[in-house]
Design a protein around this motif. Sequence first.
Motif, PDB file in Angstrom:
ATOM      1  N   ARG A   1     -12.433  10.269  43.108  1.00 47.94           N
ATOM      2  CA  ARG A   1     -12.319  11.262  42.029  1.00 47.94           C
ATOM      3  C   ARG A   1     -13.658  11.919  41.698  1.00 47.94           C
ATOM      4  O   ARG A   1     -14.167  11.782  40.591  1.00 47.94           O
ATOM      5  N   PRO A   2     -14.262  12.618  42.661  1.00 49.57           N
ATOM      6  CA  PRO A   2     -15.576  13.235  42.407  1.00 49.57           C
ATOM      7  C   PRO A   2     -15.527  14.275  41.300  1.00 49.57           C
ATOM      8  O   PRO A   2     -14.615  15.100  41.247  1.00 49.57           O
ATOM      9  N   ARG A   3     -16.506  14.194  40.401  1.00 52.66           N
ATOM     10  CA  ARG A   3     -16.615  15.137  39.279  1.00 52.66           C
ATOM     11  C   ARG A   3     -18.034  15.689  39.237  1.00 52.66           C
ATOM     12  O   ARG A   3     -18.986  14.929  39.072  1.00 52.66           O
ATOM     13  N   PRO A   4     -18.194  17.001  39.369  1.00 49.56           N
ATOM     14  CA  PRO A   4     -19.533  17.584  39.244  1.00 49.56           C
ATOM     15  C   PRO A   4     -20.049  17.467  37.812  1.00 49.56           C
ATOM     16  O   PRO A   4     -19.289  17.575  36.849  1.00 49.56           O
ATOM     17  N   VAL A   5     -21.348  17.237  37.703  1.00 44.61           N
ATOM     18  CA  VAL A   5     -22.041  17.190  36.420  1.00 44.61           C
ATOM     19  C   VAL A   5     -23.241  18.119  36.524  1.00 44.61           C
ATOM     20  O   VAL A   5     -23.944  18.130  37.539  1.00 44.61           O
ATOM     21  N   HIS A   6     -23.455  18.911  35.484  1.00 41.73           N
ATOM     22  CA  HIS A   6     -24.616  19.796  35.414  1.00 41.73           C
ATOM     23  C   HIS A   6     -25.599  19.240  34.397  1.00 41.73           C
ATOM     24  O   HIS A   6     -25.218  18.966  33.259  1.00 41.73           O
ATOM     25  N   ARG A   7     -26.836  19.084  34.824  1.00 43.25           N
ATOM     26  CA  ARG A   7     -27.881  18.620  33.914  1.00 43.25           C
ATOM     27  C   ARG A   7     -28.816  19.787  33.604  1.00 43.25           C
ATOM     28  O   ARG A   7     -29.465  20.324  34.500  1.00 43.25           O
ATOM     29  N   VAL A   8     -28.886  20.153  32.339  1.00 41.67           N
ATOM     30  CA  VAL A   8     -29.844  21.147  31.873  1.00 41.67           C
ATOM     31  C   VAL A   8     -31.115  20.379  31.538  1.00 41.67           C
ATOM     32  O   VAL A   8     -31.087  19.446  30.734  1.00 41.67           O
ATOM     33  N   HIS A   9     -32.214  20.755  32.191  1.00 39.68           N
ATOM     34  CA  HIS A   9     -33.462  20.015  32.013  1.00 39.68           C
ATOM     35  C   HIS A   9     -34.658  20.948  32.142  1.00 39.68           C
ATOM     36  O   HIS A   9     -34.560  22.041  32.672  1.00 39.68           O
ATOM     37  N   ARG A  10     -35.770  20.487  31.645  1.00 41.76           N
ATOM     38  CA  ARG A  10     -37.020  21.235  31.750  1.00 41.76           C
ATOM     39  C   ARG A  10     -37.865  20.581  32.829  1.00 41.76           C
ATOM     40  O   ARG A  10     -38.050  19.370  32.830  1.00 41.76           O
ATOM     41  N   CYS A  11     -38.357  21.387  33.745  1.00 39.56           N
ATOM     42  CA  CYS A  11     -39.218  20.908  34.823  1.00 39.56           C
ATOM     43  C   CYS A  11     -40.623  21.463  34.583  1.00 39.56           C
ATOM     44  O   CYS A  11     -40.810  22.682  34.556  1.00 39.56           O
ATOM     45  N   THR A  12     -41.564  20.573  34.385  1.00 41.05           N
ATOM     46  CA  THR A  12     -42.951  20.988  34.166  1.00 41.05           C
ATOM     47  C   THR A  12     -43.711  20.935  35.490  1.00 41.05           C
ATOM     48  O   THR A  12     -43.270  20.265  36.441  1.00 41.05           O
ATOM     49  N   PRO A  13     -44.854  21.605  35.565  1.00 35.14           N
ATOM     50  CA  PRO A  13     -45.662  21.491  36.784  1.00 35.14           C
ATOM     51  C   PRO A  13     -46.034  20.032  37.098  1.00 35.14           C
ATOM     52  O   PRO A  13     -46.067  19.646  38.268  1.00 35.14           O
ATOM     53  N   GLU A  14     -46.275  19.234  36.065  1.00 39.16           N
ATOM     54  CA  GLU A  14     -46.606  17.825  36.289  1.00 39.16           C
ATOM     55  C   GLU A  14     -45.425  17.089  36.930  1.00 39.16           C
ATOM     56  O   GLU A  14     -45.618  16.327  37.884  1.00 39.16           O
ATOM     57  N   ASP A  15     -44.209  17.306  36.394  1.00 39.53           N
ATOM     58  CA  ASP A  15     -43.008  16.691  36.977  1.00 39.53           C
ATOM     59  C   ASP A  15     -42.833  17.120  38.427  1.00 39.53           C
ATOM     60  O   ASP A  15     -42.571  16.301  39.309  1.00 39.53           O
ATOM     61  N   ALA A  16     -42.960  18.422  38.658  1.00 39.37           N
ATOM     62  CA  ALA A  16     -42.774  18.963  40.013  1.00 39.37           C
ATOM     63  C   ALA A  16     -43.817  18.407  40.967  1.00 39.37           C
ATOM     64  O   ALA A  16     -43.505  18.083  42.121  1.00 39.37           O
ATOM     65  N   GLY A  17     -45.049  18.283  40.500  1.00 39.77           N
ATOM     66  CA  GLY A  17     -46.100  17.732  41.348  1.00 39.77           C
ATOM     67  C   GLY A  17     -45.811  16.301  41.764  1.00 39.77           C
ATOM     68  O   GLY A  17     -45.986  15.932  42.931  1.00 39.77           O
ATOM     69  N   GLU A  18     -45.354  15.487  40.820  1.00 38.89           N
ATOM     70  CA  GLU A  18     -45.029  14.084  41.116  1.00 38.89           C
ATOM     71  C   GLU A  18     -43.838  13.964  42.065  1.00 38.89           C
ATOM     72  O   GLU A  18     -43.839  13.134  42.963  1.00 38.89           O
ATOM     73  N   ARG A  19     -42.820  14.784  41.841  1.00 35.54           N
ATOM     74  CA  ARG A  19     -41.581  14.673  42.625  1.00 35.54           C
ATOM     75  C   ARG A  19     -41.638  15.412  43.954  1.00 35.54           C
ATOM     76  O   ARG A  19     -41.076  14.950  44.945  1.00 35.54           O
ATOM     77  N   PHE A  20     -42.288  16.586  43.960  1.00 36.42           N
ATOM     78  CA  PHE A  20     -42.158  17.482  45.113  1.00 36.42           C
ATOM     79  C   PHE A  20     -43.467  17.951  45.724  1.00 36.42           C
ATOM     80  O   PHE A  20     -43.456  18.623  46.739  1.00 36.42           O
ATOM     81  N   GLY A  21     -44.593  17.685  45.083  1.00 36.58           N
ATOM     82  CA  GLY A  21     -45.872  18.067  45.645  1.00 36.58           C
ATOM     83  C   GLY A  21     -46.512  19.261  44.952  1.00 36.58           C
ATOM     84  O   GLY A  21     -45.902  19.934  44.117  1.00 36.58           O
ATOM     85  N   ASP A  22     -47.756  19.499  45.343  1.00 34.56           N
ATOM     86  CA  ASP A  22     -48.566  20.527  44.694  1.00 34.56           C
ATOM     87  C   ASP A  22     -48.031  21.940  44.873  1.00 34.56           C
ATOM     88  O   ASP A  22     -48.134  22.766  43.965  1.00 34.56           O
ATOM     89  N   GLU A  23     -47.476  22.256  46.062  1.00 34.10           N
ATOM     90  CA  GLU A  23     -46.969  23.619  46.291  1.00 34.10           C
ATOM     91  C   GLU A  23     -45.816  23.950  45.340  1.00 34.10           C
ATOM     92  O   GLU A  23     -45.757  25.047  44.790  1.00 34.10           O
ATOM     93  N   ALA A  24     -44.918  23.010  45.162  1.00 33.99           N
ATOM     94  CA  ALA A  24     -43.800  23.238  44.240  1.00 33.99           C
ATOM     95  C   ALA A  24     -44.322  23.368  42.814  1.00 33.99           C
ATOM     96  O   ALA A  24     -43.880  24.243  42.054  1.00 33.99           O
ATOM     97  N   ALA A  25     -45.284  22.513  42.442  1.00 28.80           N
ATOM     98  CA  ALA A  25     -45.844  22.569  41.089  1.00 28.80           C
ATOM     99  C   ALA A  25     -46.511  23.918  40.838  1.00 28.80           C
ATOM    100  O   ALA A  25     -46.398  24.480  39.746  1.00 28.80           O
ATOM    101  N   ALA A  26     -47.191  24.445  41.846  1.00 27.09           N
ATOM    102  CA  ALA A  26     -47.897  25.724  41.696  1.00 27.09           C
ATOM    103  C   ALA A  26     -46.941  26.897  41.508  1.00 27.09           C
ATOM    104  O   ALA A  26     -47.351  27.949  41.005  1.00 27.09           O
ATOM    105  N   ALA A  27     -45.677  26.730  41.866  1.00 29.17           N
ATOM    106  CA  ALA A  27     -44.687  27.809  41.718  1.00 29.17           C
ATOM    107  C   ALA A  27     -44.164  27.922  40.292  1.00 29.17           C
ATOM    108  O   ALA A  27     -43.445  28.873  39.970  1.00 29.17           O
TER     109      ALA A  27
END
Length: 180
Positions: free
Chosen positions: A67-93
Motif C-alpha cells: 500500500r505505497p503512499r507518497p508523502v511530501h515534506r516541506v523543508h528548508r535546505c540551507t547551504p550548510e545542510d546541502a554541504g554536509e549531505r551533497f557537497g560544496d557544489e550543491a551548497a554553492a547553488a
Amino acid sequence: MLDPLITRAGLPADASLVQVVAAVHRIPFGVPASRTAQATLDEWQGTSATKHELLAAALEHGWPQTRPRPVHRVHRCTPEDAGERFGDEAAAALPEDGMWDVHRYLLVESGGERIVLDVTFPSMPGWDGSSSMPVAAGEGTDHEAGPDPDRELRVLEAAHCDPRVRDRFAAALSASPASA
C-alpha cells in the motif's frame, strides 16, 4: 511499470521486493525531460517525485499489500545542510539563507508496520528489507498525499518554492557524486 523496470534494471523476472526497491534507488538523481515515472524509466534519471512515482507503480503492481503512499515534506535546505549531505557544489547553488523545497518519499506497509522508503539518492543507505530508510530531506512538515500526488506537489511547490533556486539546486545535485 514493474515489468519494464525489471527489464531496464536487468533484474530477474521473479525479482524480489528488495531487489526492485534497490533498482529504483540506483537510478541517478537528475531531472528528466518530463516529470513522470515513464521519463525516469526511459532516461534512467529522476527526482524524488518521479523516482517515488515509479517505485509506487511497481509496488502497486507486484506487491499491492505494501500500500505505497507518497508523502511530501516541506523543508528548508540551507547551504550548510546541502554541504554536509551533497557537497560544496550543491551548497554553492543555494542563496545564503537557503531555500524552501518539497521532497517526496513513500510510506509502505511491511511486517504490519508503516515504514519509510526514500530512494532519491543512490549514495544514501539502501533498504534492508524491513526497517525505514532515512528521509533525504531535512526536518520539515510532512503531508501524506491524496489521490493526485502530482497536483498536490505542484500546489505545495507553488506555495513554498522559488523555481529558479530549485532548478539551480537540482542542476547542482545532478552533477554531485551524491546523485550517482
